[in-house]
Design an enzyme around this catalytic site. Sequence first.
Site, PDB file in Angstrom:
ATOM      1  N   GLU A  53     -13.844  28.681 -45.962  1.00 53.17           N
ATOM      2  CA  GLU A  53     -13.636  30.191 -46.277  1.00 53.17           C
ATOM      3  C   GLU A  53     -12.644  30.742 -45.011  1.00 53.17           C
ATOM      4  O   GLU A  53     -12.802  30.694 -43.912  1.00 53.17           O
ATOM      5  CB  GLU A  53     -15.200  30.651 -46.096  1.00 53.17           C
ATOM      6  CG  GLU A  53     -14.986  32.288 -46.393  1.00 53.17           C
ATOM      7  CD  GLU A  53     -16.483  32.909 -46.608  1.00 53.17           C
ATOM      8  OE1 GLU A  53     -17.427  32.321 -46.112  1.00 53.17           O
ATOM      9  OE2 GLU A  53     -16.569  34.052 -46.767  1.00 53.17           O
ATOM     10  N   ARG A 296     -23.804  18.034 -40.424  1.00 51.03           N
ATOM     11  CA  ARG A 296     -22.821  18.812 -39.814  1.00 51.03           C
ATOM     12  C   ARG A 296     -22.591  18.273 -38.317  1.00 51.03           C
ATOM     13  O   ARG A 296     -23.783  17.468 -37.782  1.00 51.03           O
ATOM     14  CB  ARG A 296     -23.168  20.181 -39.536  1.00 51.03           C
ATOM     15  CG  ARG A 296     -23.308  21.174 -40.654  1.00 51.03           C
ATOM     16  CD  ARG A 296     -23.824  22.583 -40.301  1.00 51.03           C
ATOM     17  NE  ARG A 296     -22.849  23.612 -39.594  1.00 51.03           N
ATOM     18  CZ  ARG A 296     -22.264  24.237 -40.716  1.00 51.03           C
ATOM     19  NH1 ARG A 296     -22.322  24.174 -41.861  1.00 51.03           N
ATOM     20  NH2 ARG A 296     -21.326  24.975 -40.075  1.00 51.03           N
ATOM     21  N   LYS A 306     -18.587  30.106 -36.748  1.00 54.86           N
ATOM     22  CA  LYS A 306     -17.479  31.077 -36.752  1.00 54.86           C
ATOM     23  C   LYS A 306     -18.034  32.315 -36.359  1.00 54.86           C
ATOM     24  O   LYS A 306     -17.288  33.244 -35.631  1.00 54.86           O
ATOM     25  CB  LYS A 306     -16.910  31.087 -38.161  1.00 54.86           C
ATOM     26  CG  LYS A 306     -15.806  29.982 -38.446  1.00 54.86           C
ATOM     27  CD  LYS A 306     -15.254  30.060 -39.943  1.00 54.86           C
ATOM     28  CE  LYS A 306     -16.095  29.394 -40.965  1.00 54.86           C
ATOM     29  NZ  LYS A 306     -15.310  29.488 -42.320  1.00 54.86           N
TER      30      LYS A 306
END
Length: 592
Positions: A53, A296, A306
């Site tokens: 994204e 992850r 982020k």
Amino acid sequence: MLAQPALDRNALFRLGYTSPAMSLARQDFIRDIIRADLAAGRHSQIRTRFPPEPNGYLHIGHAKSICLNFGIAEEFGGTCNLRYDDTNPAKEEREYIEAIREDVAWLGFRWHALRHASDYFEVFYRAAELLIREGKAYVCDLSQEEMRALRGTLTEPGRDSPYRERSTAENLELFRRMRAGEFPDGSRTLRARIDMRSGNLNLRDPALYRIKHLPHPHTGDAWCIYPMYDFAHALSDAIEGITHSLCTLEFEDHRPLYDWCVDNVRLHERPELLEPLREKGILDRPGRPRQIEFSRLELSHTVLSKRKLLALVREGLVEGWDDPRLPTLRGLRRRGVPPQAIRLFVERIGISKQNSRIDFSVFEGAVREVLDEEAKRRFAVLKPLRLILDNWPEGHEELIRLPNHPKNPAYGERTLAAGRELWIESEDFALSPPKGFHRLSPGAEVRLRGLGIVRCIEARLNPSGGVEAVKGWLDPDSRPGHPGAERKVKGTIHWLSTTHAVPARFRLYDRLFAVPNPDAEERPLAELVSPRSLETREGFVEPLLAAAEPEERFQCERLGYFVADRELHRPDAPVFNRIVALRDAWGGAHGR
Ligand code: ATP
Ligand code: MG
């Protein structure tokens, strides 16, 4: 407890990161699934994608996903797309879009096609109308809070929205009016009509579209309704014919919804839905993708979200997205980390479903391993102290030959000038040496690398008692080529000729956070940033280092690996960043 991955496959990994052919030997549960799918003839070609994204810069966690998706495509003769998951214009920016492309390329990967989820907006819209016509989606007028109140909990079923039984005609009309911009933000949503009593909360009539009167970086003001992540992501994968949609574990609970979207829209059986793409020249063969989740990457002493990285930048706690202390790919690049080291690290930690926080030292180990092989050796002095060779005449100069690499003769030799006055590290001299100090002190001997053995005959103090300069006597018999050249002394130090050395700035970086798990701390980030994460020194480098190209990497002997800063370094004003110290000094005495 910090996880330490098994390191016993070093030799293989070493080959793996230099030779793609060897990587066929890579083993993990995802590659096993792919091998089985290929063996069973389920796919003729493997297709993966990396779907960031564009709401921030990529970090080393993304590198794990990039290496996995692109790596698998390379290994199995398939393809990997780079796809911007740009469905939320509120958080997405052009700046990030450009940077993502550059960062993926910097890691050394090439995408098959570059796409935007927003390329497919018209297809998503048609798919949504199709769901409405089949009674599988409805326009709901509940506010977000009202929806939440009816949603139920893990232990309580949800309750139906009063708008769930709207007629197809009414739903279609309302949805078209949503698209036409007749309603304000948040006033309506399009929801999937699945099951408010499902044990999986994601299946309790999730939203598929919301109203947002916002321009989009890619589609401008063509749209004021935007698809939700799950819907857009599943359909994008299907459109591109992605065979294996690899994502992180937090999407495990979303998989039933992913499958619901794929199976109810059935793009692969409805070519008419893809009409709008043909006009754009997008001619993929759609398929039925399978989602597989893996853990992850979490890394100690840093943050990989982020949102938190953005906070560090916005609050000015670091100098920007490419601050060398950040785990962003930009930051790591500026720090001087070679992309191969990131790939080696990611391979080394492997792929699994086990969540674990990897100790930062594992990453640094991979960086050292790559740099040890490729970095030329040079001399630099970070904290200079003058050493005068008393038995060398004023103006005397010699050229010394030194190898560029101790283990690789192919790197050749370099020439270094020596003279009567040298810079040495002030830490290599002690007026009253502690026990076990094997460097220079009054009356003691040390080897000056490539020059010979020097004995300290005098230390000159300044009025405040500090050491101003040191006088030494260089044993002529210990010079290279002389009979005493092999004579043993305990210490060897580096040096630079004061008349030839070039003044340079050094930026010594350390872990951004002193605590291993900043995510678990209550205190604000500002209080957690380690004050020793950046130390600046004004010292000297040998002329060859000053002449380095930006981004060239070296080992400064005894000091660590350094890179010529890609923004600031100039031959007449050299700036070097320390990439990593030579040894892991964390926990014990910190590196200099
Ligand atoms: P963040 O929480 O940092 O914003 P994200 O998951 O929202 O990360 P995306 O841009 O959505 O970031 O991620 C693109 C891809 O990278 C996704 O497939 C995601 O699962 C993967 N990814 C993101 N962070 C990690 C990580 N730490 N380890 C492995 N894969 C990751
Ligand atoms: Mg995200």
